[in-house]
Design a protein around this motif. Structure first.
Motif, PDB file in Angstrom:
ATOM      1  N   LYS A   1       0.818  -1.206   0.000  1.00  0.00           N
ATOM      2  CA  LYS A   1       0.000   0.000   0.000  1.00  0.00           C
ATOM      3  C   LYS A   1       0.855   1.260   0.000  1.00  0.00           C
ATOM      4  O   LYS A   1       0.505   2.256  -0.606  1.00  0.00           O
ATOM      5  CB  LYS A   1      -0.900   0.028   1.228  1.00  0.00           C
ATOM      6  CG  LYS A   1      -1.925  -1.068   1.221  1.00  0.00           C
ATOM      7  CD  LYS A   1      -2.705  -1.266   2.495  1.00  0.00           C
ATOM      8  CE  LYS A   1      -2.882  -0.101   3.397  1.00  0.00           C
ATOM      9  NZ  LYS A   1      -3.796  -0.342   4.505  1.00  0.00           N
ATOM     10  N   ARG A   2       1.974   1.198   0.735  1.00  0.00           N
ATOM     11  CA  ARG A   2       2.833   2.371   0.855  1.00  0.00           C
ATOM     12  C   ARG A   2       4.139   1.974   1.525  1.00  0.00           C
ATOM     13  O   ARG A   2       4.227   0.907   2.136  1.00  0.00           O
ATOM     14  CB  ARG A   2       2.160   3.470   1.658  1.00  0.00           C
ATOM     15  CG  ARG A   2       1.986   3.132   3.145  1.00  0.00           C
ATOM     16  CD  ARG A   2       1.205   4.229   3.890  1.00  0.00           C
ATOM     17  NE  ARG A   2       1.082   3.895   5.286  1.00  0.00           N
ATOM     18  CZ  ARG A   2       1.737   4.509   6.273  1.00  0.00           C
ATOM     19  NH1 ARG A   2       2.556   5.489   6.003  1.00  0.00           N
ATOM     20  NH2 ARG A   2       1.564   4.162   7.520  1.00  0.00           N
ATOM     21  N   LEU A   3       5.130   2.848   1.395  1.00  0.00           N
ATOM     22  CA  LEU A   3       6.347   2.698   2.167  1.00  0.00           C
ATOM     23  C   LEU A   3       5.993   3.169   3.565  1.00  0.00           C
ATOM     24  O   LEU A   3       5.681   4.340   3.772  1.00  0.00           O
ATOM     25  CB  LEU A   3       7.487   3.535   1.584  1.00  0.00           C
ATOM     26  CG  LEU A   3       8.790   3.503   2.372  1.00  0.00           C
ATOM     27  CD1 LEU A   3       9.395   2.100   2.369  1.00  0.00           C
ATOM     28  CD2 LEU A   3       9.780   4.503   1.797  1.00  0.00           C
ATOM     29  N   GLN A   4       5.951   2.265   4.514  1.00  0.00           N
ATOM     30  CA  GLN A   4       5.512   2.586   5.865  1.00  0.00           C
ATOM     31  C   GLN A   4       6.632   3.202   6.672  1.00  0.00           C
ATOM     32  O   GLN A   4       6.422   4.104   7.467  1.00  0.00           O
ATOM     33  CB  GLN A   4       4.985   1.315   6.548  1.00  0.00           C
ATOM     34  CG  GLN A   4       4.127   1.542   7.768  1.00  0.00           C
ATOM     35  CD  GLN A   4       4.922   1.642   9.058  1.00  0.00           C
ATOM     36  OE1 GLN A   4       6.046   1.202   9.170  1.00  0.00           O
ATOM     37  NE2 GLN A   4       4.316   2.263  10.037  1.00  0.00           N
ATOM     38  N   ASN A   5       7.853   2.711   6.459  1.00  0.00           N
ATOM     39  CA  ASN A   5       8.945   3.118   7.320  1.00  0.00           C
ATOM     40  C   ASN A   5      10.274   2.753   6.678  1.00  0.00           C
ATOM     41  O   ASN A   5      10.362   1.789   5.938  1.00  0.00           O
ATOM     42  CB  ASN A   5       8.809   2.367   8.655  1.00  0.00           C
ATOM     43  CG  ASN A   5       9.527   3.018   9.794  1.00  0.00           C
ATOM     44  OD1 ASN A   5      10.275   3.965   9.623  1.00  0.00           O
ATOM     45  ND2 ASN A   5       9.313   2.499  10.975  1.00  0.00           N
ATOM     46  N   VAL A   6      11.295   3.525   6.978  1.00  0.00           N
ATOM     47  CA  VAL A   6      12.679   3.154   6.724  1.00  0.00           C
ATOM     48  C   VAL A   6      13.377   3.378   8.045  1.00  0.00           C
ATOM     49  O   VAL A   6      13.193   4.425   8.679  1.00  0.00           O
ATOM     50  CB  VAL A   6      13.337   4.023   5.629  1.00  0.00           C
ATOM     51  CG1 VAL A   6      14.820   3.725   5.517  1.00  0.00           C
ATOM     52  CG2 VAL A   6      12.647   3.817   4.295  1.00  0.00           C
ATOM     53  N   PHE A   7      14.139   2.372   8.500  1.00  0.00           N
ATOM     54  CA  PHE A   7      14.846   2.603   9.757  1.00  0.00           C
ATOM     55  C   PHE A   7      16.318   2.298   9.640  1.00  0.00           C
ATOM     56  O   PHE A   7      16.750   1.511   8.812  1.00  0.00           O
ATOM     57  CB  PHE A   7      14.200   1.869  10.941  1.00  0.00           C
ATOM     58  CG  PHE A   7      14.242   0.369  10.898  1.00  0.00           C
ATOM     59  CD1 PHE A   7      15.335  -0.324  11.404  1.00  0.00           C
ATOM     60  CD2 PHE A   7      13.165  -0.347  10.429  1.00  0.00           C
ATOM     61  CE1 PHE A   7      15.359  -1.710  11.408  1.00  0.00           C
ATOM     62  CE2 PHE A   7      13.168  -1.729  10.431  1.00  0.00           C
ATOM     63  CZ  PHE A   7      14.278  -2.416  10.926  1.00  0.00           C
ATOM     64  N   VAL A   8      17.084   3.001  10.469  1.00  0.00           N
ATOM     65  CA  VAL A   8      18.525   2.860  10.548  1.00  0.00           C
ATOM     66  C   VAL A   8      18.834   1.996  11.757  1.00  0.00           C
ATOM     67  O   VAL A   8      18.331   2.253  12.855  1.00  0.00           O
ATOM     68  CB  VAL A   8      19.202   4.241  10.739  1.00  0.00           C
ATOM     69  CG1 VAL A   8      20.707   4.091  10.909  1.00  0.00           C
ATOM     70  CG2 VAL A   8      18.858   5.165   9.588  1.00  0.00           C
TER      71      VAL A   8
ATOM     72  N   ALA B   1      15.918  -4.012  15.819  1.00  0.00           N
ATOM     73  CA  ALA B   1      16.071  -4.116  14.369  1.00  0.00           C
ATOM     74  C   ALA B   1      16.212  -5.546  13.869  1.00  0.00           C
ATOM     75  O   ALA B   1      16.095  -5.790  12.677  1.00  0.00           O
ATOM     76  CB  ALA B   1      17.291  -3.319  13.925  1.00  0.00           C
ATOM     77  N   ALA B   2      16.464  -6.490  14.762  1.00  0.00           N
ATOM     78  CA  ALA B   2      16.717  -7.878  14.353  1.00  0.00           C
ATOM     79  C   ALA B   2      15.643  -8.337  13.377  1.00  0.00           C
ATOM     80  O   ALA B   2      14.478  -7.998  13.544  1.00  0.00           O
ATOM     81  CB  ALA B   2      16.749  -8.790  15.569  1.00  0.00           C
ATOM     82  N   PRO B   3      16.038  -9.023  12.325  1.00  0.00           N
ATOM     83  CA  PRO B   3      17.314  -9.676  12.107  1.00  0.00           C
ATOM     84  C   PRO B   3      18.393  -8.795  11.491  1.00  0.00           C
ATOM     85  O   PRO B   3      19.517  -9.235  11.332  1.00  0.00           O
ATOM     86  CB  PRO B   3      16.960 -10.833  11.171  1.00  0.00           C
ATOM     87  CG  PRO B   3      15.827 -10.300  10.371  1.00  0.00           C
ATOM     88  CD  PRO B   3      15.054  -9.411  11.318  1.00  0.00           C
ATOM     89  N   ALA B   4      18.080  -7.558  11.124  1.00  0.00           N
ATOM     90  CA  ALA B   4      19.100  -6.673  10.571  1.00  0.00           C
ATOM     91  C   ALA B   4      20.120  -6.322  11.656  1.00  0.00           C
ATOM     92  O   ALA B   4      19.767  -6.136  12.811  1.00  0.00           O
ATOM     93  CB  ALA B   4      18.462  -5.401  10.034  1.00  0.00           C
ATOM     94  N   GLN B   5      21.364  -6.218  11.279  1.00  0.00           N
ATOM     95  CA  GLN B   5      22.424  -5.860  12.224  1.00  0.00           C
ATOM     96  C   GLN B   5      23.090  -4.539  11.868  1.00  0.00           C
ATOM     97  O   GLN B   5      23.821  -3.979  12.673  1.00  0.00           O
ATOM     98  CB  GLN B   5      23.478  -6.973  12.283  1.00  0.00           C
ATOM     99  CG  GLN B   5      22.941  -8.243  12.905  1.00  0.00           C
ATOM    100  CD  GLN B   5      22.520  -8.032  14.351  1.00  0.00           C
ATOM    101  OE1 GLN B   5      23.303  -7.585  15.170  1.00  0.00           O
ATOM    102  NE2 GLN B   5      21.277  -8.331  14.668  1.00  0.00           N
ATOM    103  N   SER B   6      22.851  -4.045  10.655  1.00  0.00           N
ATOM    104  CA  SER B   6      23.425  -2.767  10.239  1.00  0.00           C
ATOM    105  C   SER B   6      22.661  -2.265   9.023  1.00  0.00           C
ATOM    106  O   SER B   6      21.870  -2.990   8.425  1.00  0.00           O
ATOM    107  CB  SER B   6      24.912  -2.928   9.901  1.00  0.00           C
ATOM    108  OG  SER B   6      25.064  -3.788   8.790  1.00  0.00           O
ATOM    109  N   GLY B   7      22.906  -1.030   8.670  1.00  0.00           N
ATOM    110  CA  GLY B   7      22.336  -0.458   7.461  1.00  0.00           C
ATOM    111  C   GLY B   7      20.913   0.036   7.608  1.00  0.00           C
ATOM    112  O   GLY B   7      20.445   0.339   8.698  1.00  0.00           O
ATOM    113  N   LEU B   8      20.238   0.105   6.471  1.00  0.00           N
ATOM    114  CA  LEU B   8      18.863   0.586   6.394  1.00  0.00           C
ATOM    115  C   LEU B   8      17.921  -0.570   6.090  1.00  0.00           C
ATOM    116  O   LEU B   8      18.289  -1.494   5.374  1.00  0.00           O
ATOM    117  CB  LEU B   8      18.719   1.620   5.271  1.00  0.00           C
ATOM    118  CG  LEU B   8      19.567   2.870   5.374  1.00  0.00           C
ATOM    119  CD1 LEU B   8      19.419   3.707   4.101  1.00  0.00           C
ATOM    120  CD2 LEU B   8      19.176   3.682   6.584  1.00  0.00           C
TER     121      LEU B   8
END
Length: 122
Positions: free
Chosen positions: A5-12, A58-65
């Motif tokens: 539907k939309r880009l809800q969020n981008v997180f660092v 942020a898991a499973p992300a450990q870095s980046g966007l």
């Protein structure tokens, strides 16, 4: 599964969220929308959100966007992701906030699909 539907969020993924919060508010003038201590700090930017997330959140992300796309439901998502060369990493129920399916694209980037509470389960 229909198109998001939309880009809800981008997180660092932030090592030091409080320090980054000071930077983004003073350097870019981002207005605070929501804060869960230093776990999740969210700003409203137009119709989307930008956030800072500690590694645990942020898991499973450990870095980046990480891009988070809002969808109405997760129906067929796992099969479509696998058929396109991605990997589903799991689903996280966030209670009254909704649920998130985390996936890895073919180049290893983490992407999430977000479904608000009250919409059909996977």
């Amino acid at each position: 599964m229909e198109s998001p539907k939309r880009l809800q969020n981008v997180f660092v993924v932030a090592e030091r969220p409080a320090e980054l919060h000071a930077f983004y508010t003073s350097a870019l003038g981002l207005a605070l929308k929501f804060r869960d201590e230093d776990r999740w700090i969210q700003y409203g930017v137009g119709p989307a959100n930008v956030a800072l997330a500690c590694r645990e959140e942020a898991a499973p992300a450990q870095s980046g966007l990480v891009m988070v796309f809002e969808v109405d439901d997760f129906a067929g998502a796992e099969a479509r992701i696998a058929a396109a060369g991605g990997t589903v990493l799991g689903t996280r129920d966030m209670g009254s906030h909704g649920a998130v399916v985390s996936l890895r694209d073919p180049e290893g980037n983490i992407v999430q699909l977000f479904k608000r509470q009250g919409t059909p389960a996977p």
